[in-house]
Design a protein around this motif. Structure first.
Motif, PDB file in Angstrom:
ATOM      1  N   ASN A 169       0.813  -1.145  -0.019  1.00  0.00           N
ATOM      2  CA  ASN A 169       0.013  -0.133   0.051  1.00  0.00           C
ATOM      3  C   ASN A 169       0.773   1.249  -0.138  1.00  0.00           C
ATOM      4  OD1 ASN A 169      -2.482   1.507   0.025  1.00  0.00           O
ATOM      5  ND2 ASN A 169      -2.473   1.419   2.284  1.00  0.00           N
ATOM      6  N   VAL A 170       1.844   1.161  -0.894  1.00  0.00           N
ATOM      7  CA  VAL A 170       2.826   2.400  -0.889  1.00  0.00           C
ATOM      8  C   VAL A 170       2.401   3.053  -1.957  1.00  0.00           C
ATOM      9  CG1 VAL A 170       5.206   2.895  -1.318  1.00  0.00           C
ATOM     10  CG2 VAL A 170       4.743   0.998  -0.007  1.00  0.00           C
ATOM     11  N   ARG A 171       2.411   4.339  -2.014  1.00  0.00           N
ATOM     12  CA  ARG A 171       1.945   5.294  -3.156  1.00  0.00           C
ATOM     13  C   ARG A 171       3.068   6.517  -3.153  1.00  0.00           C
ATOM     14  NH1 ARG A 171       1.213  10.069  -2.591  1.00  0.00           N
ATOM     15  NH2 ARG A 171       0.152  10.995  -0.690  1.00  0.00           N
ATOM     16  N   GLY A 172       3.128   6.869  -4.428  1.00  0.00           N
ATOM     17  CA  GLY A 172       4.044   8.191  -4.529  1.00  0.00           C
ATOM     18  C   GLY A 172       3.339   8.753  -5.756  1.00  0.00           C
ATOM     19  N   SER A 173       2.947  10.140  -5.763  1.00  0.00           N
ATOM     20  CA  SER A 173       2.436  10.790  -6.985  1.00  0.00           C
ATOM     21  C   SER A 173       3.082  12.277  -6.867  1.00  0.00           C
ATOM     22  CB  SER A 173       1.073  10.644  -6.978  1.00  0.00           C
ATOM     23  OG  SER A 173       0.399  11.392  -5.663  1.00  0.00           O
ATOM     24  N   ARG A 174       3.088  12.632  -7.950  1.00  0.00           N
ATOM     25  CA  ARG A 174       3.492  14.057  -8.271  1.00  0.00           C
ATOM     26  C   ARG A 174       2.653  14.662  -9.280  1.00  0.00           C
ATOM     27  NH1 ARG A 174       6.717  12.129  -5.434  1.00  0.00           N
ATOM     28  NH2 ARG A 174       8.798  12.386  -4.818  1.00  0.00           N
ATOM     29  N   GLN A 216       8.004   8.077  -9.267  1.00  0.00           N
ATOM     30  CA  GLN A 216       6.594   7.478  -9.088  1.00  0.00           C
ATOM     31  C   GLN A 216       6.768   6.094  -9.676  1.00  0.00           C
ATOM     32  OE1 GLN A 216       2.896   9.949  -9.611  1.00  0.00           O
ATOM     33  NE2 GLN A 216       4.200  10.185 -11.646  1.00  0.00           N
ATOM     34  N   LEU A 217       7.320   5.664 -10.556  1.00  0.00           N
ATOM     35  CA  LEU A 217       7.598   4.308 -10.735  1.00  0.00           C
ATOM     36  C   LEU A 217       8.129   3.311  -9.759  1.00  0.00           C
ATOM     37  CD1 LEU A 217       8.720   4.287 -14.646  1.00  0.00           C
ATOM     38  CD2 LEU A 217       6.610   3.756 -13.871  1.00  0.00           C
ATOM     39  N   ASP A 218       8.940   3.931  -9.071  1.00  0.00           N
ATOM     40  CA  ASP A 218       9.875   3.284  -8.021  1.00  0.00           C
ATOM     41  C   ASP A 218       8.871   2.964  -6.724  1.00  0.00           C
ATOM     42  OD1 ASP A 218      12.221   3.058  -9.294  1.00  0.00           O
ATOM     43  OD2 ASP A 218      13.212   4.667  -8.164  1.00  0.00           O
ATOM     44  N   TYR A 219       8.188   4.007  -6.449  1.00  0.00           N
ATOM     45  CA  TYR A 219       7.184   3.760  -5.390  1.00  0.00           C
ATOM     46  C   TYR A 219       5.940   2.763  -5.600  1.00  0.00           C
ATOM     47  CZ  TYR A 219       8.795   8.038  -2.865  1.00  0.00           C
ATOM     48  OH  TYR A 219       9.731   8.924  -2.125  1.00  0.00           O
ATOM     49  N   VAL A 250       6.532  -3.053  -5.168  1.00  0.00           N
ATOM     50  CA  VAL A 250       5.802  -4.135  -5.392  1.00  0.00           C
ATOM     51  C   VAL A 250       6.602  -5.300  -5.952  1.00  0.00           C
ATOM     52  CG1 VAL A 250       3.787  -5.598  -6.194  1.00  0.00           C
ATOM     53  CG2 VAL A 250       3.665  -3.047  -5.343  1.00  0.00           C
ATOM     54  N   PHE A 251       7.374  -5.090  -6.770  1.00  0.00           N
ATOM     55  CA  PHE A 251       8.620  -6.205  -7.492  1.00  0.00           C
ATOM     56  C   PHE A 251       9.324  -6.348  -6.357  1.00  0.00           C
ATOM     57  CE2 PHE A 251      12.897  -6.584  -8.751  1.00  0.00           C
ATOM     58  CZ  PHE A 251      12.836  -7.496  -9.472  1.00  0.00           C
ATOM     59  N   LEU A 252       9.693  -5.485  -5.353  1.00  0.00           N
ATOM     60  CA  LEU A 252      10.803  -5.839  -4.472  1.00  0.00           C
ATOM     61  C   LEU A 252      10.206  -6.615  -3.389  1.00  0.00           C
ATOM     62  CD1 LEU A 252      13.027  -2.836  -4.403  1.00  0.00           C
ATOM     63  CD2 LEU A 252      13.792  -5.026  -5.237  1.00  0.00           C
ATOM     64  N   THR A 253       9.111  -6.329  -2.850  1.00  0.00           N
ATOM     65  CA  THR A 253       8.447  -7.018  -1.771  1.00  0.00           C
ATOM     66  C   THR A 253       8.082  -8.456  -2.083  1.00  0.00           C
ATOM     67  OG1 THR A 253       6.330  -5.901  -2.142  1.00  0.00           O
ATOM     68  CG2 THR A 253       7.600  -5.096  -0.435  1.00  0.00           C
ATOM     69  N   CYS A 254       7.756  -8.611  -3.522  1.00  0.00           N
ATOM     70  CA  CYS A 254       7.363  -9.994  -3.893  1.00  0.00           C
ATOM     71  C   CYS A 254       8.483 -10.879  -3.992  1.00  0.00           C
ATOM     72  CB  CYS A 254       6.546  -9.915  -5.286  1.00  0.00           C
ATOM     73  SG  CYS A 254       4.890  -9.225  -5.022  1.00  0.00           S
ATOM     74  N   LYS A 255       9.595 -10.042  -4.337  1.00  0.00           N
ATOM     75  CA  LYS A 255      10.782 -10.809  -4.497  1.00  0.00           C
ATOM     76  C   LYS A 255      11.198 -11.344  -3.449  1.00  0.00           C
ATOM     77  CE  LYS A 255      15.386  -9.766  -6.006  1.00  0.00           C
ATOM     78  NZ  LYS A 255      15.721 -10.960  -7.283  1.00  0.00           N
ATOM     79  N   HIS A 256      11.160 -10.523  -2.394  1.00  0.00           N
ATOM     80  CA  HIS A 256      11.866 -10.964  -1.096  1.00  0.00           C
ATOM     81  C   HIS A 256      10.940 -11.855   0.018  1.00  0.00           C
ATOM     82  CE1 HIS A 256      15.723  -9.303  -1.882  1.00  0.00           C
ATOM     83  NE2 HIS A 256      15.193  -8.183  -2.239  1.00  0.00           N
ATOM     84  N   VAL A 257       9.544 -11.721  -0.377  1.00  0.00           N
ATOM     85  CA  VAL A 257       8.482 -12.142   0.679  1.00  0.00           C
ATOM     86  C   VAL A 257       7.947 -13.678  -0.047  1.00  0.00           C
ATOM     87  CG1 VAL A 257       6.223 -11.990   1.489  1.00  0.00           C
ATOM     88  CG2 VAL A 257       7.954 -10.173   1.833  1.00  0.00           C
ATOM     89  N   THR A 299       0.393   4.206 -12.972  1.00  0.00           N
ATOM     90  CA  THR A 299       1.610   3.292 -12.301  1.00  0.00           C
ATOM     91  C   THR A 299       0.853   2.724 -11.335  1.00  0.00           C
ATOM     92  OG1 THR A 299       1.894   5.177 -10.581  1.00  0.00           O
ATOM     93  CG2 THR A 299       3.563   4.924 -12.579  1.00  0.00           C
ATOM     94  N   ARG A 300      -0.295   3.040 -10.589  1.00  0.00           N
ATOM     95  CA  ARG A 300      -0.964   2.252  -9.677  1.00  0.00           C
ATOM     96  C   ARG A 300      -1.734   1.221 -10.095  1.00  0.00           C
ATOM     97  NH1 ARG A 300      -1.183   4.188  -4.321  1.00  0.00           N
ATOM     98  NH2 ARG A 300      -2.142   2.081  -3.892  1.00  0.00           N
ATOM     99  N   THR A 301      -2.101   1.472 -11.453  1.00  0.00           N
ATOM    100  CA  THR A 301      -2.965   0.620 -12.121  1.00  0.00           C
ATOM    101  C   THR A 301      -2.406  -0.660 -12.573  1.00  0.00           C
ATOM    102  OG1 THR A 301      -4.651   2.364 -12.449  1.00  0.00           O
ATOM    103  CG2 THR A 301      -4.713   0.031 -13.985  1.00  0.00           C
ATOM    104  N   SER A 302      -1.016  -0.419 -12.886  1.00  0.00           N
ATOM    105  CA  SER A 302      -0.079  -1.593 -12.985  1.00  0.00           C
ATOM    106  C   SER A 302       0.143  -2.510 -12.100  1.00  0.00           C
ATOM    107  CB  SER A 302       1.285  -0.825 -13.518  1.00  0.00           C
ATOM    108  OG  SER A 302       1.255   0.095 -14.623  1.00  0.00           O
ATOM    109  N   SER A 303      -0.412  -2.485 -10.782  1.00  0.00           N
ATOM    110  CA  SER A 303      -0.627  -3.483  -9.889  1.00  0.00           C
ATOM    111  C   SER A 303      -1.153  -4.631 -10.483  1.00  0.00           C
ATOM    112  CB  SER A 303      -1.259  -2.912  -8.677  1.00  0.00           C
ATOM    113  OG  SER A 303      -0.401  -2.228  -8.034  1.00  0.00           O
TER     114      SER A 303
END
Length: 195
Positions: free
Chosen positions: A66-71, A86-89, A94-101, A136-140
């Motif tokens: 549930n991380v978000r970043g917008s400009r 924005q892409l990072d947030y 999500v990629f990194l948390t999935c990778k490590h969890v 970016t958020r819809t890319s989830s």
């Protein structure tokens, strides 16, 4: 909500004040909580976060991204650095948390990952940052489909994916309705009316 259901919470944030609010709310609900400060756009920080959670609770049953970043601004006004942030947030986190969890969920025999997307990606909500945040958020949802396909399973629907099913891991993306928060209270009431 997890605390109300009797679940133990491992709360992660970059902002210590936001964590204090989360701790207060979980304690009021009678829950147990451990906290961790982390920048979830950093591979090393997310790896450490996952290990800290395992040390605190011994397992990870549910991961909520549930991380978000917008400009503000669209493709003409937005700087490349703000777009990258924005892409990072909204994606890399999500990629990194999935990778490590995911490996830990696989080892323990199951779990669930919930990605919180944004309605800005599916409709105009009256905010100047909607075009970029929404994309970016819809890319989830797209990411969940990619993870699903990479694991060799097929999506059940556009929202809930039956991914990693042989390890009993469910991946879901959801778009909650408008939520009042510190970042939304400054928006004028006319910008949040139902469309």
């Amino acid at each position: 909500r997890y605390a109300q259901e009797g679940e133990r919470v491992f709360a992660v944030d970059l902002n210590p004040q936001a964590l204090e609010e989360t701790v207060r709310r979980v304690c009021e609900a009678g829950g147990e909580i451990q906290t961790h400060l982390a920048d979830v756009t950093s591979d090393a920080a997310v790896r450490e976060m996952a290990q800290s959670c395992l040390q605190a609770w011994g397992r990870v049953d549910v991961l909520v991204n549930n991380v978000r970043g917008s400009r503000k601004g669209g493709p003409v006004a937005l700087s490349e650095a703000d777009w990258d942030a924005q892409l990072d947030y909204n994606l890399k986190s999500v990629f990194l948390t999935c990778k490590h969890v995911l490996p830990h969920m696989q080892e323990q025999g199951g779990g669930a990952i919930v990605n919180i997307a944004s309605t800005s990606g599916i409709r105009w909500t009256g905010s100047a940052q909607d075009p970029t945040r929404g994309s970016t958020r819809t890319s989830s949802r797209t990411r969940m489909r990619m993870i699903s396909w990479a694991s060799g399973s097929r999506p059940v629907s556009l929202i809930t994916m039956s991914a990693w099913s042989s390890w009993s891991i469910e991946l879901t993306a959801t778009w909650p309705h408008f939520v009042w928060s510190a970042t939304t209270t400054s928006r004028p009431p006319t910008s949040i009316r139902a469309r």
